[in-house]
Design a protein around this motif. Sequence first.
Motif, PDB file in Angstrom:
ATOM      1  N   SER A 167      62.404  68.944  47.590  1.00  0.00           N
ATOM      2  CA  SER A 167      62.712  67.715  46.867  1.00  0.00           C
ATOM      3  C   SER A 167      62.089  66.534  47.601  1.00  0.00           C
ATOM      4  O   SER A 167      61.818  66.593  48.800  1.00  0.00           O
ATOM      5  N   ARG A 168      61.884  65.451  46.861  1.00  0.00           N
ATOM      6  CA  ARG A 168      61.273  64.273  47.476  1.00  0.00           C
ATOM      7  C   ARG A 168      62.201  63.657  48.518  1.00  0.00           C
ATOM      8  O   ARG A 168      61.749  63.157  49.545  1.00  0.00           O
ATOM      9  N   LEU A 214      52.154  64.942  39.088  1.00  0.00           N
ATOM     10  CA  LEU A 214      51.294  64.901  40.268  1.00  0.00           C
ATOM     11  C   LEU A 214      52.082  65.294  41.518  1.00  0.00           C
ATOM     12  O   LEU A 214      51.604  66.082  42.344  1.00  0.00           O
ATOM     13  N   TRP A 215      53.286  64.754  41.668  1.00  0.00           N
ATOM     14  CA  TRP A 215      54.137  65.178  42.784  1.00  0.00           C
ATOM     15  C   TRP A 215      54.420  66.682  42.704  1.00  0.00           C
ATOM     16  O   TRP A 215      54.336  67.402  43.710  1.00  0.00           O
ATOM     17  N   ALA A 216      54.748  67.138  41.498  1.00  0.00           N
ATOM     18  CA  ALA A 216      55.102  68.557  41.337  1.00  0.00           C
ATOM     19  C   ALA A 216      53.931  69.474  41.663  1.00  0.00           C
ATOM     20  O   ALA A 216      54.131  70.614  42.103  1.00  0.00           O
ATOM     21  N   GLU A 221      59.648  67.665  44.000  1.00  0.00           N
ATOM     22  CA  GLU A 221      60.435  67.177  42.873  1.00  0.00           C
ATOM     23  C   GLU A 221      61.244  65.965  43.336  1.00  0.00           C
ATOM     24  O   GLU A 221      61.524  65.816  44.526  1.00  0.00           O
ATOM     25  N   PRO A 222      61.635  65.064  42.398  1.00  0.00           N
ATOM     26  CA  PRO A 222      62.471  63.929  42.815  1.00  0.00           C
ATOM     27  C   PRO A 222      63.740  64.411  43.517  1.00  0.00           C
ATOM     28  O   PRO A 222      64.129  63.908  44.552  1.00  0.00           O
ATOM     29  N   VAL A 309      61.523  70.281  34.235  1.00  0.00           N
ATOM     30  CA  VAL A 309      62.376  71.477  34.183  1.00  0.00           C
ATOM     31  C   VAL A 309      62.212  72.155  32.822  1.00  0.00           C
ATOM     32  O   VAL A 309      62.098  73.387  32.740  1.00  0.00           O
ATOM     33  N   VAL A 310      62.171  71.361  31.766  1.00  0.00           N
ATOM     34  CA  VAL A 310      61.928  71.929  30.436  1.00  0.00           C
ATOM     35  C   VAL A 310      60.569  72.629  30.416  1.00  0.00           C
ATOM     36  O   VAL A 310      60.424  73.746  29.893  1.00  0.00           O
ATOM     37  N   ASP A 311      59.565  71.984  30.976  1.00  0.00           N
ATOM     38  CA  ASP A 311      58.236  72.596  31.037  1.00  0.00           C
ATOM     39  C   ASP A 311      58.274  73.955  31.727  1.00  0.00           C
ATOM     40  O   ASP A 311      57.624  74.911  31.288  1.00  0.00           O
ATOM     41  N   LYS A 312      59.022  74.038  32.819  1.00  0.00           N
ATOM     42  CA  LYS A 312      59.068  75.296  33.567  1.00  0.00           C
ATOM     43  C   LYS A 312      59.774  76.389  32.769  1.00  0.00           C
ATOM     44  O   LYS A 312      59.353  77.555  32.788  1.00  0.00           O
ATOM     45  N   VAL A 313      60.847  76.016  32.073  1.00  0.00           N
ATOM     46  CA  VAL A 313      61.547  77.002  31.241  1.00  0.00           C
ATOM     47  C   VAL A 313      60.615  77.510  30.144  1.00  0.00           C
ATOM     48  O   VAL A 313      60.490  78.723  29.913  1.00  0.00           O
TER      49      VAL A 313
END
Length: 409
Positions: A167-168, A214-216, A221-222, A309-313
């Motif tokens: 996490s950030r 970009l962070w991911a 992650e935040p 998170v939705v993208d990953k699911v």
Amino acid sequence: MTVLPEWIADPILRPAWDLVRTRFEKAGLDASGKVLLRPATRDERHAIGALLGRTITRETVRVDLATLDARLNERSGVGGLEAVLAALYGTRPEDRPAVRAARDASRERPLQRAAELVTATWASEWIAGLRRTGLLTNRVDSERTIRDAAAVLRELTDTEGAPIAQSRVELAARLLGDAHALDRDRRLHQVVLRGLAAAASIPVPDGTREREELWASRGVEPDLLSRTCLVWRLRVGTVEPPGRRLSDAADAGDPVHVTEWELRRIGSFAPAAGTRVLVCENPRVIEGMAERGVDGWAAVCTAGEPNLVVDKVLGNLTRAGADLYYHGDFDWPGIAIANRVITRFAARPCQMTADDYLHAVRPDGPALVGKQIEPLWDPELGAAMRSHGRAVHEESVLPLILDALTASQ
């Protein structure tokens, strides 16, 4: 308080002194060069004549600063041009070239430090961007900011292989001793983000989602809890506690929120064999599916613009070979979301044709606003929406969606 002679301090001379002071400061407090004065009245000419020690008859007067400096040194009682100007204005004249040089040096010092601390090939583009934007200009903490940014960038860009998931806040606490040092409202966040963009050879992102992506891309992650994905009847193959919780919810037909924390512990989602997955935009759709108990379907809710998170699911489901279908709002942001989900995850539109829109649109419905987006799957839908100029939200057609899902079992 210094008292100057009247032939120097006469108020009528103030415009002339303003010009002399400007020229003197621009010359770096060097009494050289000339100033052109244009006395408009007889009184001004007499005052300037008294100052210079000669009779003035012309409409323009060239004042040689070296000569004026010498006269003031001899007769003012306080010294030359610099001392007289300080007494007149109450502050010492400013050496403008020296101030500018000091400012430039101050601006360049943290950038030079950045070049020393980050030696990767992309660092020059990062530093050039900081120089162009002036992010660190006139900041007393600029060198500290650069040191902290360099530490973070080395950590995230010097590693080989897959990035370390973290996490950030965890990253900031471990490297910088302040869990909030990389929060989005901190200047350090902007400086590091520019470095990550330079390292990736992409423009600096200007949208929240693009910044988080970009962070991911560097495994950051935040945090692991604040973002969630609402799902229904999705199961996982692990017997760890998070997996059991989600499987129990699927057995009970209960919608459940999944966090990044849980995603890292449960691995991939998978619907039961033969189950199709509806990706919807509004949580009320999942609520309606759960209330009716629609068989043969599972669901994932984007809750508006999908977060990571939705993208990953959805990515997990796509890789598992799940059959994804999409329904969202008939408005321009909803069409934009539909285009992305359909393109990224090979989802098929569900109840999203021009006929579906025309059947549901009302003349008193909410107006379509924002930039027009062309539906990739049905150009006639875009034409119909432009023609009617009205939006149709998912909640207003929920019974039609549920009937269609039930009929497709």
